[in-house]
Design an enzyme around this catalytic site. Structure first.
Site, mmCIF file in Angstrom:
data_model
loop_
_atom_site.group_PDB
_atom_site.id
_atom_site.type_symbol
_atom_site.label_atom_id
_atom_site.label_comp_id
_atom_site.label_asym_id
_atom_site.label_seq_id
_atom_site.Cartn_x
_atom_site.Cartn_y
_atom_site.Cartn_z
ATOM 1 N N ASP A 1 0.836 -1.194 0.000
ATOM 2 C CA ASP A 1 0.000 0.000 0.000
ATOM 3 C C ASP A 1 0.871 1.245 0.000
ATOM 4 O OD1 ASP A 1 -2.267 1.572 0.007
ATOM 5 O OD2 ASP A 1 -2.831 1.144 2.081
ATOM 6 N N LYS A 2 0.208 2.380 -0.156
ATOM 7 C CA LYS A 2 0.843 3.692 -0.125
ATOM 8 C C LYS A 2 -0.004 4.614 0.728
ATOM 9 C CE LYS A 2 -0.107 7.923 -2.080
ATOM 10 N NZ LYS A 2 -1.465 8.561 -2.126
ATOM 11 N N HIS A 3 0.639 5.592 1.337
ATOM 12 C CA HIS A 3 -0.104 6.625 2.048
ATOM 13 C C HIS A 3 0.546 7.974 1.795
ATOM 14 C CE1 HIS A 3 -2.871 8.217 5.087
ATOM 15 N NE2 HIS A 3 -1.888 9.062 5.348
ATOM 16 N N SER A 4 -0.297 8.989 1.585
ATOM 17 C CA SER A 4 0.178 10.355 1.421
ATOM 18 C C SER A 4 -0.140 11.156 2.670
ATOM 19 C CB SER A 4 -0.498 11.002 0.203
ATOM 20 O OG SER A 4 -0.262 12.401 0.187
ATOM 21 N N THR B 1 -8.937 11.056 0.536
ATOM 22 C CA THR B 1 -9.277 10.059 -0.480
ATOM 23 C C THR B 1 -10.674 9.497 -0.261
ATOM 24 O OG1 THR B 1 -6.957 9.466 -0.810
ATOM 25 C CG2 THR B 1 -8.592 7.826 -1.457
ATOM 26 N N ARG C 1 -8.324 15.598 16.146
ATOM 27 C CA ARG C 1 -7.126 16.337 15.756
ATOM 28 C C ARG C 1 -7.444 17.411 14.729
ATOM 29 N NH1 ARG C 1 -3.896 12.375 12.906
ATOM 30 N NH2 ARG C 1 -2.511 14.103 12.431
ATOM 31 N N SER D 1 -1.120 7.735 13.518
ATOM 32 C CA SER D 1 -2.398 7.681 12.805
ATOM 33 C C SER D 1 -2.260 6.941 11.482
ATOM 34 C CB SER D 1 -2.918 9.099 12.554
ATOM 35 O OG SER D 1 -4.127 9.058 11.830
ATOM 36 N N LYS E 1 -3.387 2.364 10.947
ATOM 37 C CA LYS E 1 -4.309 1.862 9.931
ATOM 38 C C LYS E 1 -3.613 0.896 8.983
ATOM 39 C CE LYS E 1 -5.668 6.034 8.532
ATOM 40 N NZ LYS E 1 -5.337 7.059 9.552
ATOM 41 N N LYS E 2 -2.394 1.234 8.608
ATOM 42 C CA LYS E 2 -1.685 0.385 7.650
ATOM 43 C C LYS E 2 -1.292 -0.953 8.282
ATOM 44 C CE LYS E 2 -2.086 3.453 4.515
ATOM 45 N NZ LYS E 2 -3.115 3.236 3.472
#
Length: 439
Positions: free
Chosen positions: A80-83, A120, A168, A183, A187-188
């Site tokens: 996966d990826k996260h920004s 997203t 937050r 955070s 999740k990941k």
């Protein structure tokens, strides 16, 4: 352990034991810790920070506040990826199907917008019928059958983070490195990944504006993730202008469909998307080198496989089966379109990207409070990039609004966000730096 005593210790700059952190996070998930106490805890961390051990403990406690998925039955790697968030950043919508088309599985658990940045999940909620928060059975089936699923946190995955995340956003504690780290990674880790690639934004549209702060966040994310057992690298990418020419929810989904089908691709958006895809494919073990990975990603995009996968994912999760061929028929729209006219001739020399994001929020495309409803139809399109040449009175962007007064107010903000010069500026790098684990 009393929540107020844990808050007091962190307020006074003392390190917290993993048991104290676990107890507080358990209270967040159970609702026995009040919203005010969560806000105070976040503010104490914002001012006093956390050491690496505390950050790992916070991440793991939030991961363990709910279910942790197991994808061992899948025949390929799970990645996966996260920004960290920006304006016009719809990379996830193209990236997940591109990587899935190359043989990986991408269970992408995404968030809603924070502050001036788009989320997203809010973009996916623009698609009628799309189950952005499905039960685990449908989530697993979608990943298994299509190769990817872009969803939000369910009640079963990192529920402590879900509550903390919303608080937050409205208590000015978004920019805390340990809170961002925990955070994202909770999740990941709950998603059962085998590898992860992070897109850490830098610039005036990012939460981290300086190179030093962005590097600190990227390093924190990479080291905490690897410390928690998840193979992770990061790319630092530029956010001194909107990444795409669209900012909003439905308008960014339209941009993603245009990108996947080849109708139109913003150059910087394409560069960042394919760089992250290559990083993910190498990290997942599908490609042996970045060069090979780049070829695989480009082929999956250009031959239509990625677009097909995105369309199938939308359909399996309840969206229209003809979405890719008729996105404008299904996505919400507004009647008012208002052009933002350039006040002078010249080249676009800079954009106050955060202000553009705030203009979208003011239109109703984001939240000022956690309970606020998002208007998925409003937004801004045709945003000119830095370096574009324009004449007086020509459009800088197009505002999509519900009311004329809203359109005019947003246009004033966007116009003021643009600066101009007589010489075309040198193009800034879209990919700034790569961060890998030490040792």
């Amino acid at each position: 352990m009393l929540p107020q005593e844990i808050i007091r210790r962190k307020r006074d700059g003392k390190p917290l034991a993993s048991q104290e952190i676990a107890a507080f996070v358990k209270g967040i998930a159970a609702g026995t810790v009040s919203e005010g106490q969560v806000a105070a805890f976040g503010m104490a961390i914002f001012f006093n920070g956390m050491n690496r051990s505390e950050a790992v403990a916070l991440t793991l406690a939030m991961r363990d506040s709910g279910d942790v998925l197991d994808w061992s039955e899948l025949p390929g790697p799970v990645t996966d990826k996260h920004s960290t968030g920006g304006v016009g950043d719809n990379v996830s919508l193209m990236l997940a199907p591109i990587v899935a088309a190359c043989g990986a599985y991408v269970p992408m658990i995404s968030g809603r917008g924070l502050g001036h940045t788009g989320g997203t999940l809010d973009k996916m909620d623009s698609i009628p019928g799309y189950a952005s928060q499905p039960d685990l059975a449908l989530f697993r089936r979608t990943v298994r059958e299509t190769g990817c699923a872009i969803i939000g946190q369910t009640a079963d995955l990192a529920p402590a983070d879900k509550r903390f995340y919303g608080i937050r956003d409205v208590t000015a504690t978004v920019e805390s490195v340990p809170l961002i780290t925990a955070s994202i990674l909770s999740k990941k880790l709950a998603a059962g990944l085998q590898s992860l690639v992070l897109d850490v934004k830098i610039g005036n549209g990012a939460f981290m504006e300086s190179a030093r702060d962005a590097a600190a966040l990227a390093t924190s994310l990479v080291e905490v993730a690897n410390g928690a057992g998840l193979k992770t690298t990061a790319l630092i990418t530029g956010m001194n202008e909107p990444l795409a020419s669209a900012a909003g929810n439905a308008v960014e989904v339209t941009s993603a469909v245009d990108f996947l089908t080849g109708r139109f691709r913003d150059p910087r958006l394409e560069q960042v998307t394919l760089a992250l895809a290559a990083e993910m494919l190498v990290s997942a073990g599908i490609a042996a080198s970045n060069k090979q990975a780049s070829r695989l990603a480009r082929a999956a995009l250009d031959d239509g496989r990625a677009a097909e996968i995105f369309g199938r994912m939308v359909a399996v999760l309840g969206g229209p089966r003809d979405f890719m061929s008729r996105p404008q028929h299904h996505l919400p729209r507004v009647d008012i379109e208002h052009a933002v006219k350039a006040p002078r001739s010249g080249f676009v020399s800079g954009i106050s990207t955060r202000d553009v994001g705030l203009a979208v929020v003011a239109l109703g495309g984001g939240r000022k409070r956690p309970q606020d409803k998002v208007d998925h139809a409003v937004g801004i399109t045709r945003l000119l990039p830095v370096g574009a040449e324009v004449k007086t009175g020509e459009p800088l962007a197009l505002i999509h609004a519900r009311k004329g007064s809203d359109a005019e107010a947003a246009a004033a903000v966007v116009r003021a966000a643009y600066s101009f010069g007589d010489i075309k500026p040198v193009a800034a790098k879209a990919i700034v730096r790569r961060i890998s684990p030490r040792g």
